[in-house]
Design a protein around this motif. Sequence first.
Motif, PDB file in Angstrom:
ATOM      1  N   LEU A 192      16.653  20.362  80.130  1.00 55.56           N
ATOM      2  CA  LEU A 192      17.498  19.414  80.852  1.00 55.56           C
ATOM      3  C   LEU A 192      18.333  18.552  79.915  1.00 55.56           C
ATOM      4  N   ALA A 193      17.911  18.424  78.660  1.00 59.20           N
ATOM      5  CA  ALA A 193      18.590  17.510  77.748  1.00 59.20           C
ATOM      6  C   ALA A 193      20.039  17.906  77.510  1.00 59.20           C
ATOM      7  N   GLY A 194      20.298  19.219  77.372  1.00 55.04           N
ATOM      8  CA  GLY A 194      21.668  19.653  77.159  1.00 55.04           C
ATOM      9  C   GLY A 194      22.552  19.435  78.369  1.00 55.04           C
ATOM     10  N   LEU A 195      21.947  19.336  79.565  1.00 57.74           N
ATOM     11  CA  LEU A 195      22.721  19.137  80.785  1.00 57.74           C
ATOM     12  C   LEU A 195      23.116  17.676  80.978  1.00 57.74           C
ATOM     13  N   VAL A 196      22.288  16.767  80.458  1.00 57.53           N
ATOM     14  CA  VAL A 196      22.570  15.337  80.609  1.00 57.53           C
ATOM     15  C   VAL A 196      23.908  14.970  79.986  1.00 57.53           C
ATOM     16  N   ALA A 197      24.226  15.595  78.854  1.00 53.47           N
ATOM     17  CA  ALA A 197      25.427  15.217  78.104  1.00 53.47           C
ATOM     18  C   ALA A 197      26.706  15.748  78.726  1.00 53.47           C
ATOM     19  N   ARG A 198      26.611  16.608  79.731  1.00 53.09           N
ATOM     20  CA  ARG A 198      27.828  17.135  80.357  1.00 53.09           C
ATOM     21  C   ARG A 198      28.701  16.025  80.916  1.00 53.09           C
ATOM     22  N   ALA A 199      28.072  14.957  81.401  1.00 52.30           N
ATOM     23  CA  ALA A 199      28.836  13.849  81.974  1.00 52.30           C
ATOM     24  C   ALA A 199      29.756  13.208  80.943  1.00 52.30           C
ATOM     25  N   ASP A 200      29.449  13.382  79.662  1.00 49.56           N
ATOM     26  CA  ASP A 200      30.270  12.831  78.589  1.00 49.56           C
ATOM     27  C   ASP A 200      31.103  13.913  77.901  1.00 49.56           C
ATOM     28  N   GLY A 201      31.199  15.081  78.535  1.00 44.55           N
ATOM     29  CA  GLY A 201      32.023  16.145  77.979  1.00 44.55           C
ATOM     30  C   GLY A 201      31.393  16.908  76.840  1.00 44.55           C
ATOM     31  N   LEU A 202      30.061  16.810  76.680  1.00 44.98           N
ATOM     32  CA  LEU A 202      29.346  17.480  75.598  1.00 44.98           C
ATOM     33  C   LEU A 202      28.545  18.651  76.174  1.00 44.98           C
ATOM     34  N   TYR A 203      28.723  19.834  75.585  1.00 44.37           N
ATOM     35  CA  TYR A 203      28.095  21.047  76.102  1.00 44.37           C
ATOM     36  C   TYR A 203      27.474  21.857  74.954  1.00 44.37           C
ATOM     37  N   PRO A 204      26.287  22.436  75.178  1.00 47.27           N
ATOM     38  CA  PRO A 204      25.706  23.325  74.166  1.00 47.27           C
ATOM     39  C   PRO A 204      26.612  24.497  73.839  1.00 47.27           C
ATOM     40  N   GLU A 205      27.380  24.968  74.827  1.00 52.50           N
ATOM     41  CA  GLU A 205      28.275  26.104  74.603  1.00 52.50           C
ATOM     42  C   GLU A 205      29.303  25.822  73.517  1.00 52.50           C
ATOM     43  N   PHE A 206      29.636  24.534  73.311  1.00 49.69           N
ATOM     44  CA  PHE A 206      30.645  24.166  72.332  1.00 49.69           C
ATOM     45  C   PHE A 206      30.019  23.662  71.035  1.00 49.69           C
ATOM     46  N   GLY A 207      28.752  23.944  70.804  1.00 51.61           N
ATOM     47  CA  GLY A 207      28.079  23.511  69.586  1.00 51.61           C
ATOM     48  C   GLY A 207      28.661  24.175  68.345  1.00 51.61           C
ATOM     49  N   ALA A 208      28.526  23.493  67.208  1.00 46.26           N
ATOM     50  CA  ALA A 208      29.124  23.977  65.957  1.00 46.26           C
ATOM     51  C   ALA A 208      28.527  25.302  65.511  1.00 46.26           C
ATOM     52  N   ASP A 209      27.222  25.488  65.688  1.00 49.35           N
ATOM     53  CA  ASP A 209      26.580  26.729  65.249  1.00 49.35           C
ATOM     54  C   ASP A 209      27.168  27.935  65.968  1.00 49.35           C
ATOM     55  N   LEU A 225      26.414  24.241  52.289  1.00 47.57           N
ATOM     56  CA  LEU A 225      25.471  23.647  53.230  1.00 47.57           C
ATOM     57  C   LEU A 225      26.282  22.844  54.242  1.00 47.57           C
ATOM     58  N   TYR A 226      26.176  23.222  55.497  1.00 49.26           N
ATOM     59  CA  TYR A 226      26.960  22.544  56.524  1.00 49.26           C
ATOM     60  C   TYR A 226      26.027  21.985  57.585  1.00 49.26           C
ATOM     61  N   GLY A 227      26.052  20.667  57.767  1.00 49.86           N
ATOM     62  CA  GLY A 227      25.247  20.004  58.781  1.00 49.86           C
ATOM     63  C   GLY A 227      25.936  20.059  60.125  1.00 49.86           C
ATOM     64  N   THR A 228      25.269  20.661  61.110  1.00 46.82           N
ATOM     65  CA  THR A 228      25.893  20.917  62.407  1.00 46.82           C
ATOM     66  C   THR A 228      25.297  20.046  63.511  1.00 46.82           C
ATOM     67  N   ILE A 229      25.839  20.211  64.687  1.00 48.93           N
ATOM     68  CA  ILE A 229      25.280  19.646  65.905  1.00 48.93           C
ATOM     69  C   ILE A 229      25.276  20.764  66.930  1.00 48.93           C
ATOM     70  N   HIS A 230      24.268  20.806  67.775  1.00 52.03           N
ATOM     71  CA  HIS A 230      24.079  21.940  68.665  1.00 52.03           C
ATOM     72  C   HIS A 230      24.697  21.761  70.045  1.00 52.03           C
ATOM     73  N   LEU A 231      25.556  20.772  70.180  1.00 49.28           N
ATOM     74  CA  LEU A 231      26.402  20.654  71.359  1.00 49.28           C
ATOM     75  C   LEU A 231      27.704  20.010  70.908  1.00 49.28           C
ATOM     76  N   GLY A 232      28.725  20.081  71.736  1.00 51.18           N
ATOM     77  CA  GLY A 232      29.998  19.524  71.315  1.00 51.18           C
ATOM     78  C   GLY A 232      31.013  19.503  72.442  1.00 51.18           C
ATOM     79  N   ARG A 233      32.220  19.127  72.081  1.00 49.12           N
ATOM     80  CA  ARG A 233      33.336  19.083  73.009  1.00 49.12           C
ATOM     81  C   ARG A 233      34.220  20.308  72.815  1.00 49.12           C
ATOM     82  N   ALA A 234      34.996  20.631  73.819  1.00 55.22           N
ATOM     83  CA  ALA A 234      35.860  21.808  73.754  1.00 55.22           C
ATOM     84  C   ALA A 234      36.794  21.738  72.549  1.00 55.22           C
TER      85      ALA A 234
END
Length: 399
Positions: free
Chosen positions: A176-193, A86-95
């Motif tokens: 829009l929520a996934g776009l807000v985090a781009r300013a902090d280097g967080l992107y849905p494309e880099f999510g753990a899943d 069982l692995y708890g993920t996050i759906h956005l992340g850093r490169a």
Amino acid sequence: MRILRILVAPRRDTHLKTRTRASLLSRLPRLALAGACCVLALAAQGACPPSAIASLGKPGAAVGQWNAADRGLLWRADRDGRTAWLYGTIHLGRAEWVRPGPTVQKALEQSDALALELDVRDPVAMQPMTQQADPAVVARLLSGERARRLARQNEAACVPPGTTAGLQPILQVMSLAGLVARADGLYPEFGADEALAVSARNNNKPVFALESAAAQLKMLTGDSEAEEAEQIDAALDELESGQLRAQMKELADIWARGDADKLARYPEWCNCLNTPAEQRLMKRLLDDRNPGLADGIERMHASGQRVFAAVGALHMVGPQGLPALLAARGFKVAAVPLVAQPPVAVPTAPPPKATTRGAQGARNNRGAKASGAKASGTRSTGTAKSAQRAPAPKSKQRR
């Protein structure tokens, strides 16, 4: 309220209009820890943060230049002589988070199949997320001042007018929520899943969905248009105030360091259960879904498969979390310690066509930069120790 979603629901795509629909569950903060990941290919415009691909052009940002580190939350569940993970993920992340850490990667390799909330690469399964919304519903829920507020947020996020107009109203805001985090280097494309799905497919490991897109869409829209409208207004409030961005960054940091205790106390500090609508949404996102997720994992296990189940991290904590539910079903469940180390740049070889003089100059420049960094004290002890374990290039510089 929206923060929960980055830890609760998932998705990915290529063109904004298509991907937004299929991946909206990964956009809100709560959905980030409770769902899946998505890909928004937006070109950087003006003062807007760069897209995920463009962000890789920054020095040291390329995914392949980082050593993998264990992050998130991992449990081992044994029954009938077989192990499930069982692995708890996050759906956005850093490169630098994209590559699974050694402990997580080993568990995935020891499994027969990867189970996600949704298989977002299955276009047929994702149709409920991509189909056109009822124009009458859109007109009723997105008109007047609410429509103007949404337009202002789209403009701030550099989303071209009309890009998401065909989506269900709640999805238009959540996208829009996934776009807000781009300013902090967080992107849905880099999510753990998404990273795990790529790793599994590269190793010819099958990927299964534990839920359906239709069920997730129903969960988001609620029981009435009035409830959906209330959620839209709350999401716009969080976007306009900046609260959403701050919460998403905090949740990402909590996930990265594997802070299960603070995550389990999420309802105490999230400021997301203030209204009956928010409380109902929390129940739908977590308590109502967890038994079904546990059913899917148990069925796969009973079929003889060693399953690696990766779902939003908020599904893992508390008395209704998946570890507790599987323990009640006869699994022997134990947390697997994960210690995230500071990412260390992996040295890259010099260009193959470089001349002897050019190569020597590059080595001298790198040596000067390394000496300057050491003198200024910018390298931490932990990072230096990790760098000692990384293979060094011929120039013996640690990057």
